[in-house]
Scaffold this motif. Structure first.
Motif, PDB file in Angstrom:
ATOM      1  N   LEU A  73       0.887  -1.163   0.000  1.00 25.79           N
ATOM      2  CA  LEU A  73       0.000   0.000   0.000  1.00 25.79           C
ATOM      3  C   LEU A  73       0.927   1.216   0.000  1.00 25.79           C
ATOM      4  CD1 LEU A  73      -2.653  -0.870   2.765  1.00 25.79           C
ATOM      5  CD2 LEU A  73      -2.943  -1.007   0.297  1.00 25.79           C
ATOM      6  N   ALA A  74       1.047   1.850  -1.156  1.00 23.37           N
ATOM      7  CA  ALA A  74       1.928   3.026  -1.260  1.00 23.37           C
ATOM      8  C   ALA A  74       1.040   4.250  -1.058  1.00 23.37           C
ATOM      9  CB  ALA A  74       2.625   3.045  -2.609  1.00 23.37           C
ATOM     10  N   ASN A  75       1.007   4.707   0.187  1.00 25.91           N
ATOM     11  CA  ASN A  75       0.051   5.752   0.568  1.00 25.91           C
ATOM     12  C   ASN A  75       0.457   7.127   0.049  1.00 25.91           C
ATOM     13  OD1 ASN A  75      -2.235   6.710   2.128  1.00 25.91           O
ATOM     14  ND2 ASN A  75      -0.731   7.640   3.492  1.00 25.91           N
ATOM     15  N   PHE A  76      -0.527   7.847  -0.475  1.00 29.17           N
ATOM     16  CA  PHE A  76      -0.347   9.233  -0.924  1.00 29.17           C
ATOM     17  C   PHE A  76      -0.718  10.119   0.269  1.00 29.17           C
ATOM     18  CE2 PHE A  76      -1.602  13.201  -2.809  1.00 29.17           C
ATOM     19  CZ  PHE A  76      -0.992  13.309  -4.050  1.00 29.17           C
ATOM     20  N   GLY A  77       0.269  10.469   1.076  1.00 26.24           N
ATOM     21  CA  GLY A  77       0.014  11.251   2.285  1.00 26.24           C
ATOM     22  C   GLY A  77       0.998  10.833   3.349  1.00 26.24           C
ATOM     23  N   VAL A  78       1.276  11.753   4.269  1.00 28.13           N
ATOM     24  CA  VAL A  78       2.216  11.408   5.335  1.00 28.13           C
ATOM     25  C   VAL A  78       1.499  10.672   6.458  1.00 28.13           C
ATOM     26  CG1 VAL A  78       2.098  13.658   6.535  1.00 28.13           C
ATOM     27  CG2 VAL A  78       4.137  12.279   6.726  1.00 28.13           C
ATOM     28  N   GLY A  79       0.253  11.067   6.760  1.00 29.00           N
ATOM     29  CA  GLY A  79      -0.507  10.406   7.830  1.00 29.00           C
ATOM     30  C   GLY A  79      -0.977   9.043   7.349  1.00 29.00           C
ATOM     31  N   TYR A  80      -0.969   8.073   8.264  1.00 23.26           N
ATOM     32  CA  TYR A  80      -1.410   6.728   7.863  1.00 23.26           C
ATOM     33  C   TYR A  80      -2.336   6.115   8.907  1.00 23.26           C
ATOM     34  CZ  TYR A  80       2.815   5.838  10.579  1.00 23.26           C
ATOM     35  OH  TYR A  80       3.766   5.859  11.558  1.00 23.26           O
ATOM     36  N   ASN A  81      -3.004   6.980   9.656  1.00 21.16           N
ATOM     37  CA  ASN A  81      -3.931   6.478  10.681  1.00 21.16           C
ATOM     38  C   ASN A  81      -5.194   5.855  10.070  1.00 21.16           C
ATOM     39  OD1 ASN A  81      -4.437   9.245   9.944  1.00 21.16           O
ATOM     40  ND2 ASN A  81      -6.072   9.223  11.442  1.00 21.16           N
ATOM     41  N   HIS A  82      -5.360   5.999   8.753  1.00 17.59           N
ATOM     42  CA  HIS A  82      -6.509   5.384   8.064  1.00 17.59           C
ATOM     43  C   HIS A  82      -6.207   3.931   7.684  1.00 17.59           C
ATOM     44  CE1 HIS A  82      -3.739   7.157   5.235  1.00 17.59           C
ATOM     45  NE2 HIS A  82      -4.188   6.351   4.293  1.00 17.59           N
ATOM     46  N   ILE A  83      -4.964   3.503   7.945  1.00 17.08           N
ATOM     47  CA  ILE A  83      -4.580   2.114   7.635  1.00 17.08           C
ATOM     48  C   ILE A  83      -4.288   1.409   8.955  1.00 17.08           C
ATOM     49  CG2 ILE A  83      -2.867   0.643   6.466  1.00 17.08           C
ATOM     50  CD1 ILE A  83      -2.339   3.033   4.559  1.00 17.08           C
ATOM     51  N   ASP A  84      -4.879   0.259   9.169  1.00 18.67           N
ATOM     52  CA  ASP A  84      -4.599  -0.501  10.389  1.00 18.67           C
ATOM     53  C   ASP A  84      -3.225  -1.180  10.214  1.00 18.67           C
ATOM     54  OD1 ASP A  84      -4.343  -2.484  12.344  1.00 18.67           O
ATOM     55  OD2 ASP A  84      -6.508  -2.695  12.524  1.00 18.67           O
ATOM     56  N   ILE A  85      -2.216  -0.572  10.815  1.00 19.38           N
ATOM     57  CA  ILE A  85      -0.834  -1.024  10.581  1.00 19.38           C
ATOM     58  C   ILE A  85      -0.610  -2.430  11.164  1.00 19.38           C
ATOM     59  CG2 ILE A  85       1.620  -0.526  11.112  1.00 19.38           C
ATOM     60  CD1 ILE A  85       0.407   1.268   8.891  1.00 19.38           C
ATOM     61  N   ASP A  86      -1.241  -2.721  12.304  1.00 21.72           N
ATOM     62  CA  ASP A  86      -1.093  -4.073  12.868  1.00 21.72           C
ATOM     63  C   ASP A  86      -1.647  -5.111  11.899  1.00 21.72           C
ATOM     64  OD1 ASP A  86       0.115  -3.136  15.108  1.00 21.72           O
ATOM     65  OD2 ASP A  86      -1.744  -2.970  16.259  1.00 21.72           O
ATOM     66  N   ALA A  87      -2.816  -4.801  11.335  1.00 17.60           N
ATOM     67  CA  ALA A  87      -3.427  -5.741  10.376  1.00 17.60           C
ATOM     68  C   ALA A  87      -2.574  -5.836   9.106  1.00 17.60           C
ATOM     69  CB  ALA A  87      -4.841  -5.311  10.042  1.00 17.60           C
ATOM     70  N   ALA A  88      -1.979  -4.727   8.696  1.00 18.25           N
ATOM     71  CA  ALA A  88      -1.110  -4.751   7.512  1.00 18.25           C
ATOM     72  C   ALA A  88       0.078  -5.683   7.771  1.00 18.25           C
ATOM     73  CB  ALA A  88      -0.625  -3.343   7.176  1.00 18.25           C
ATOM     74  N   LYS A  89       0.642  -5.588   8.992  1.00 14.60           N
ATOM     75  CA  LYS A  89       1.787  -6.447   9.337  1.00 14.60           C
ATOM     76  C   LYS A  89       1.379  -7.916   9.313  1.00 14.60           C
ATOM     77  CE  LYS A  89       4.255  -3.184  12.287  1.00 14.60           C
ATOM     78  NZ  LYS A  89       4.311  -2.706  13.657  1.00 14.60           N
ATOM     79  N   VAL A  90       0.241  -8.214   9.940  1.00 10.98           N
ATOM     80  CA  VAL A  90      -0.244  -9.602   9.983  1.00 10.98           C
ATOM     81  C   VAL A  90      -0.397 -10.136   8.557  1.00 10.98           C
ATOM     82  CG1 VAL A  90      -2.253 -11.029  10.589  1.00 10.98           C
ATOM     83  CG2 VAL A  90      -1.384  -9.333  12.215  1.00 10.98           C
ATOM     84  N   ASN A  91      -0.860  -9.271   7.664  1.00 10.06           N
ATOM     85  CA  ASN A  91      -1.095  -9.688   6.282  1.00 10.06           C
ATOM     86  C   ASN A  91       0.145  -9.544   5.394  1.00 10.06           C
ATOM     87  OD1 ASN A  91      -4.073 -10.409   5.721  1.00 10.06           O
ATOM     88  ND2 ASN A  91      -4.187  -8.689   7.154  1.00 10.06           N
ATOM     89  N   LYS A  92       1.290  -9.230   6.022  1.00 12.55           N
ATOM     90  CA  LYS A  92       2.559  -9.055   5.305  1.00 12.55           C
ATOM     91  C   LYS A  92       2.446  -8.036   4.165  1.00 12.55           C
ATOM     92  CE  LYS A  92       4.742 -13.407   6.511  1.00 12.55           C
ATOM     93  NZ  LYS A  92       3.896 -13.633   7.673  1.00 12.55           N
TER      94      LYS A  92
END
Ligand code: DGY
Length: 323
Positions: A73-92
């Protein structure tokens, strides 16, 4: 060679859209409307990379979708609170963002809000447009001095420091900050900045309080019914960070009861919905999340997304990897 399939969730500026199309097999959300959770699940299943932005929500329920093709997920923006980072990690899933390039434009908007709320700019504009202005008089629409006043910054990273530089060198403001980590000595010296050891210390002394901390569990409703009470009755609150950092109800009460003098907001809880309570108040300036909204900055943000994608597809170190 087959191009990688990349999904871009919202329109970008023309030049970066065009570079993306040259490099990848791009599908762009031409309608520019916010996509639904089901649509996001489908793009995760069908594209090698997805480029979301700060208004796209990627909770665990979306990220956990089965049979994902997407790896980044190459986010357009500096803030990333809209992405669940723990879930992203679990899903590699790799997540990247775009720090650095929006520092000055966001600090400019913070300064704009500070000046507008101090000098009642939006209120004056409404008065003139409503043809209610009755002419100059010594006591009408009195605001507060900015030059020489004290600015308290909560969060003193790139954007907070850029704001402090504009305020100190441009408006001769005294700078104080509250930040969890240490700040480089040369920055402190350049700004003659005072470190506050507690939120209370900063809130009780600053004429203007500007929020520059990331959103998250630690900062949710940092400004609430209790903490807003610590501010001076003449003070103003500026928020260009994230809406969740401020309890809207508490701020509305404080503004209504003149517990503080005013506020300037660029971000809100549950954007783009705005709490009706704000709309009824004269002493709050409301901007529609304009922090990074210049052609140059939005183009630079797109270039950062593309740099992250290029590094990922080349198997190189990613410039701005969050996880
Ligand atoms: C960001 O990139 O997080 C900004 O809020 C967009 O303006």
């Amino acid at each position: 060679m087959t191009k990688q399939k990349v999904f871009i969730t919202r329109r970008w500026t023309e030049s970066v859209e065009s570079i993306a199309r040259d490099l990848y097999d791009v599908t762009l959300n031409e309608t520019d409307r916010p996509l639904t959770a089901d649509e996001f699940k489908s793009v995760l299943q069908n594209y090698d990379a997805v480029c979301p932005t700060v208004c796209d929500s990627f909770p665990a329920a979306v990220l956990n979708v089965e049979n994902k093709r997407c790896k980044i997920l190459a986010n357009f923006g500096v803030g990333y609170n809209h992405i669940d980072i723990d879930a992203a990690k679990v899903n590699k899933l790799i997540v990247t963002n775009t720090p650095g390039v929006l520092t000055q434009s966001t600090a400019d908007i913070a300064m704009t809000l500070l000046l507008m709320t101090a000098r009642r700019g939006a209120e004056g504009d409404r008065l003139v447009r409503a043809k209610k202005w009755e002419g100059w008089c010594p006591t009408s629409m009195l605001g507060s001095n900015v030059t020489g006043a004290t600015l308290g910054l909560i969060g003193f990273g790139r954007i907070g420091q850029a704001m402090a530089r504009k305020a100190h060198h441009g408006f001769d403001m005294n700078i104080m900050y509250f930040n969890p980590s240490d700040v480089d000595e040369y920055v402190i010296q350049d700004l003659n900045a005072k470190r506050c050891n507690s939120l209370e210390e900063l809130l009780s002394q600053a004429d203007f309080v500007s929020l520059h901390c990331p959103a998250g569990a630690k900062t949710k409703h940092l400004i609430n019914a209790e903490t807003v009470k610590l501010m001076k009755s003449t003070a103003h609150l500026i928020n260009t960070a994230r809406g969740d950092v401020v309890d809207s109800e508490a701020l509305i009460d404080a503004l209504k009861n003149k517990q503080i003098a005013g506020a300037g907001l660029d971000v809100y809880e549950n954007e783009p919905a705005i709490h009706d309570g704000f709309l009824a108040l004269e002493n709050v300036t409301l901007l529609p999340h304009l922090g990074s909204a210049t052609l140059e900055t939005r183009t630079a943000m797109g270039e950062k997304v593309l740099a992250n994608l290029a590094a990922y597809f080349a198997g190189e170190t990613l410039p701005d990897q969050i996880c």
